[in-house]
Design a protein around this motif. Structure first.
Motif, mmCIF file in Angstrom:
data_model
loop_
_atom_site.group_PDB
_atom_site.id
_atom_site.type_symbol
_atom_site.label_atom_id
_atom_site.label_comp_id
_atom_site.label_asym_id
_atom_site.label_seq_id
_atom_site.Cartn_x
_atom_site.Cartn_y
_atom_site.Cartn_z
ATOM 1 N N VAL A 169 0.865 -1.294 0.009
ATOM 2 C CA VAL A 169 -0.027 -0.005 -0.157
ATOM 3 C C VAL A 169 0.895 1.253 0.023
ATOM 4 N N ASP A 170 1.938 1.329 0.860
ATOM 5 C CA ASP A 170 2.525 2.417 1.021
ATOM 6 C C ASP A 170 3.528 2.689 -0.395
ATOM 7 N N GLN A 171 4.197 1.807 -0.959
ATOM 8 C CA GLN A 171 4.624 1.920 -2.327
ATOM 9 C C GLN A 171 4.154 2.520 -3.492
ATOM 10 N N THR A 172 2.756 2.027 -3.306
ATOM 11 C CA THR A 172 1.617 2.663 -4.384
ATOM 12 C C THR A 172 1.157 3.629 -3.904
ATOM 13 N N SER A 173 1.081 4.150 -2.568
ATOM 14 C CA SER A 173 0.648 5.804 -2.277
ATOM 15 C C SER A 173 1.656 6.636 -2.910
ATOM 16 N N MET A 174 2.970 6.160 -2.664
ATOM 17 C CA MET A 174 4.235 7.095 -3.087
ATOM 18 C C MET A 174 3.934 7.154 -4.382
ATOM 19 N N ALA A 175 3.881 6.012 -5.282
ATOM 20 C CA ALA A 175 3.973 6.067 -6.746
ATOM 21 C C ALA A 175 2.545 7.055 -7.387
ATOM 22 N N LEU A 176 1.478 6.686 -6.860
ATOM 23 C CA LEU A 176 0.324 7.577 -7.488
ATOM 24 C C LEU A 176 0.224 8.877 -6.935
ATOM 25 N N ASP A 177 0.706 9.111 -5.889
ATOM 26 C CA ASP A 177 0.838 10.582 -5.532
ATOM 27 C C ASP A 177 1.762 11.259 -6.439
ATOM 28 N N ARG A 178 2.837 10.773 -6.570
ATOM 29 C CA ARG A 178 3.745 11.568 -7.656
ATOM 30 C C ARG A 178 3.416 11.565 -8.955
ATOM 31 N N MET A 179 2.997 10.232 -9.597
ATOM 32 C CA MET A 179 2.582 10.434 -10.981
ATOM 33 C C MET A 179 1.256 11.103 -11.395
ATOM 34 N N ILE A 180 0.246 10.857 -10.568
ATOM 35 C CA ILE A 180 -1.209 11.155 -10.900
ATOM 36 C C ILE A 180 -1.459 12.521 -10.065
#
Length: 494
Positions: A459-470
Motif C-alpha cells: 500500500v505504501d509503495q503504491t501511495s508514493m507512486a500514485l501521488d507523484r505520478m497522478i
C-alpha cells in the motif's frame, strides 16, 4: 482398541502424576483417549491458554487457527473433559453453528469419557442422550446446542463455542447478526459468576463473532490468540517462529512425517490469496475489500514491454516510468517486507509493471533495488521513503544510482490511501494479470485488507507512486481526470 503395554504404562504414569497435581492437561487427556495423538507446538500453546482460562475468574478466550490442526478436538473434547475432571459439577454449554454439529461434538465428549474409565468419570445411566447428559452422581454434564437454540433456565458454569458460523454463511450479515444475538441475548445470559468462555473458529469475515467480541464486548477482557499457518512477524509470533516459517502440522503424511514446506506452499497456491489470509492466517477482510475494493482494478493481459537480450525491460508507449520503494530492513532478515514497485503512466492512468516484495536485510535490499533499476532503465526517478531505514539506503546509493528522491510523507497511511482511492475506483489504475505476475493476487489481497491487514508495505509503495505520478500533476495543473484523453498525443518512445 488394544493399547500397547508401554503406552499403557505411560498412561498410568500420567494418571499417577495427575493425582499429585491439579489435573491432567488437555494434551495428556488427548493421549489417554487416543495414543496416536500428535502434540504440536500450536496445541501446546492452546493447552497453556486453556489452563490460564480455567485459572481466571470470568475468563474470556478466543482462538483462531487453520483448519484440520486439532483445535476443535482439543477444546471441545479434551478441555471440556479437563474441566469436568477438575470439577464434576461443572455444567457445560457447548455451542456450534447448527444442531447437527453440536450433537456430534456432544457425542464425541461422551464417547471419550466412556472409553477412558481411568478418568473416574461416568455418564449417568438415566440421562444419556447425545446432545444432553450428566455425569453419574453429579450435576455436571454437557448441553450441546446449535446456533439460535434456546437455553432458557439452563445455567452454564462454562461455555464452549465451536465455529458459530459456517463457511457458506460467513458473508451473510443476517447470519452474523443471528450469531451475535445468540451470544448476547441467550448464551451469555446463562453464565454463572466466574464462568469461563472459549470461542474457537476458523475466521472468514472481519465481522464474525470474534471480530464483534473484540469491537463491542470490550469490558469483558477478551484474550484473542491467533495462530497463523505461516509466521508473519517473529516479534509477535505466538509460536516463536522465524519469518516465513510454517507451523508444524498435526496432519501427517502416510509415513508419519509432518506436512512439508512444499505441501504448505501448494496449499497456499490452491486456496488463493483471500482464503489463505482469512482461513490460514486469521486475517479476514470483506469479500469486496475494505477501503480499496477488489473489483476496482483494471487488468492488462499482455506485457506492456519488450525484453532485450541483456534482460532489460523497455516499456512501450508510456509518458514516464518510476520506481517506488518502501523499505523496512533491520540489518538482518526482517519481520516487515521490502516492497519496490515499477510504475508507468499513460496520461492519467497508472500501470503497475513489476514488483519485488520480500523480507530482506540491508544488503539484500540494496541488491534488489540495484537489480530492478538495471532491469527497467527508463525508470529514471526512484522514490524512497525517507524514514526508518530510508536515509541509510539513500546515503549508500547516492553515488551509485541516479534519480533517487527521498519522500517525507506528512499524512498518515490511511489518509494517503484515501487520496488516491478514487483513481482506482474510477478505473485509472491497472494491474497485470495473474499469468503475467503470479504475485498480483497477494498484492490485491493486501490492499483489500488495508488498513486491518498484517502488512501494508505494498500500500505504501503504491501511495508514493500514485501521488507523484497522478495526484500531484492533477492538483498542480488544476485538471480533472479525463478518460477521453488521447494517449498518442502524450506517449514517449523507448
Amino acid at each position: 482398541m488394544s493399547i500397547p503395554s508401554a503406552t499403557a504404562d505411560a498412561m498410568l504414569g500420567m494418571l499417577d502424576a495427575a493425582q499429585h497435581a491439579d489435573a491432567l492437561t488437555p494434551g495428556q487427556i488427548a493421549t489417554l483417549i487416543d495414543p496416536r495423538t500428535v502434540q504440536t507446538p500450536a496445541l501446546d500453546l492452546i493447552d497453556a491458554e486453556l489452563d490460564r482460562l480455567l485459572a481466571t475468574p470470568d475468563g474470556r478466550l478466543g482462538i483462531s487457527m487453520p483448519p484440520q490442526e486439532g483445535k476443535t478436538t482439543r477444546v471441545v473434547r479434551d478441555f471440556v473433559i479437563r474441566a469436568l475432571e477438575r470439577n464434576p459439577d461443572t455444567r457445560v454449554v457447548a455451542g456450534a453453528y447448527n444442531q447437527s454439529l453440536a450433537n456430534r461434538n456432544g457425542l464425541m465428549i461422551r464417547r471419550a469419557i466412556s472409553s477412558v474409565p481411568q478418568l473416574g468419570l461416568a455418564i449417568s445411566r438415566d440421562n444419556g442422550s447425545k446432545h444432553e447428559w450428566e455425569l453419574e452422581g453429579h450435576r455436571g454434564g454437557v448441553l450441546s446446542v446449535g446456533r439460535g437454540a434456546g437455553v432458557d433456565g439452563r445455567p452454564a458454569d462454562m461455555i464452549v463455542i465451536d465455529d458459530p458460523v459456517s463457511r457458506t454463511e460467513a458473508d451473510s450479515e443476517l447470519a452474523r447478526d443471528d450469531c451475535w444475538d445468540w451470544w448476547t441475548e441467550s448464551l451469555s445470559a446463562r453464565l454463572a459468576p466466574g464462568a469461563p468462555v472459549v470461542v474457537i473458529m476458523t475466521r472468514w469475515h472481519e465481522d464474525d463473532l470474534i471480530g464483534r467480541l473484540v469491537e463491542r464486548d470490550t469490558h469483558a477482557g477478551w484474550r484473542i490468540v491467533n495462530i497463523p499457518a505461516q509466521c508473519e512477524d517473529p516479534a509477535t509470533d505466538p509460536l516463536g517462529r522465524q519469518a516465513g516459517e510454517y507451523m508444524i502440522s498435526a496432519r501427517r503424511n502416510r509415513d508419519g512425517t509432518p506436512r512439508t514446506r512444499e505441501q504448505w506452499e501448494s496449499r497456499k497456491r490452491t486456496v488463493g490469496s483471500r482464503v489463505w489470509s482469512a482461513m490460514y492466517q486469521g486475517h479476514p477482510s470483506p469479500a469486496e475489500g475494505g477501503l480499496l475494493k477488489r473489483d476496482w482494478w483494471k487488468r492488462y493481459f499482455t506485457p506492456l514491454w519488450t525484453t532485450r537480450d541483456d534482460g532489460s525491460c523497455w516499456a512501450i508507449g508510456f509518458d514516464e516510468l518510476l520506481i517506488s520503494a518502501d523499505l523496512a530492513f533491520k540489518g538482518t532478515t526482517t519481520s516487515d517486507y521490502v516492497a519496490i514497485g515499477v510504475w508507468g503512466r499513460r496520461v492519467n492512468d497508472a500501470y503497475l509493471l513489476d514488483q519485488v516484495r520480500e523480507q530482506l536485510d540491508f544488503v539484500g535490499t540494496l541488491h534488489h533495488l540495484v537489480a530492478l533499476c538495471a532491469k527497467w532503465p527508463q525508470a529514471t526517478l526512484k522514490l524512497v521513503e525517507d524514514k526508518a531505514n530510508g536515509p541509510a539506503l539513500i546515503s549508500m546509493l547516492a553515488k551509485r544510482i541516479v534519480g533517487i528522491v527521498p519522500i517525507n510523507p506528512t499524512a498518515g497511511k490511511v489518509q494517503r490511501a484515501e487520496a488516491w482511492a478514487p483513481l482506482a475506483e474510477s478505473g485509472h489504475v491497472w494491474l497485470p494479470s495473474d499469468e503475467i505476475a503470479p504475485w498480483v493476487g497477494d498484492y490485491i489481497e493486501e490492499l483489500a485488507g488495508f488498513p486491518n491487514a498484517a502488512h501494508d508495505d505494498q500500500v505504501d509503495q503504491t501511495s508514493m507512486a500514485l501521488d507523484r505520478m497522478i495526484l500531484r500533476p492533477l492538483l498542480d495543473e488544476g485538471r480533472e481526470i479525463d478518460a477521453t484523453d488521447d494517449y498518442d498525443d502524450y506517449r514517449i518512445g523507448y
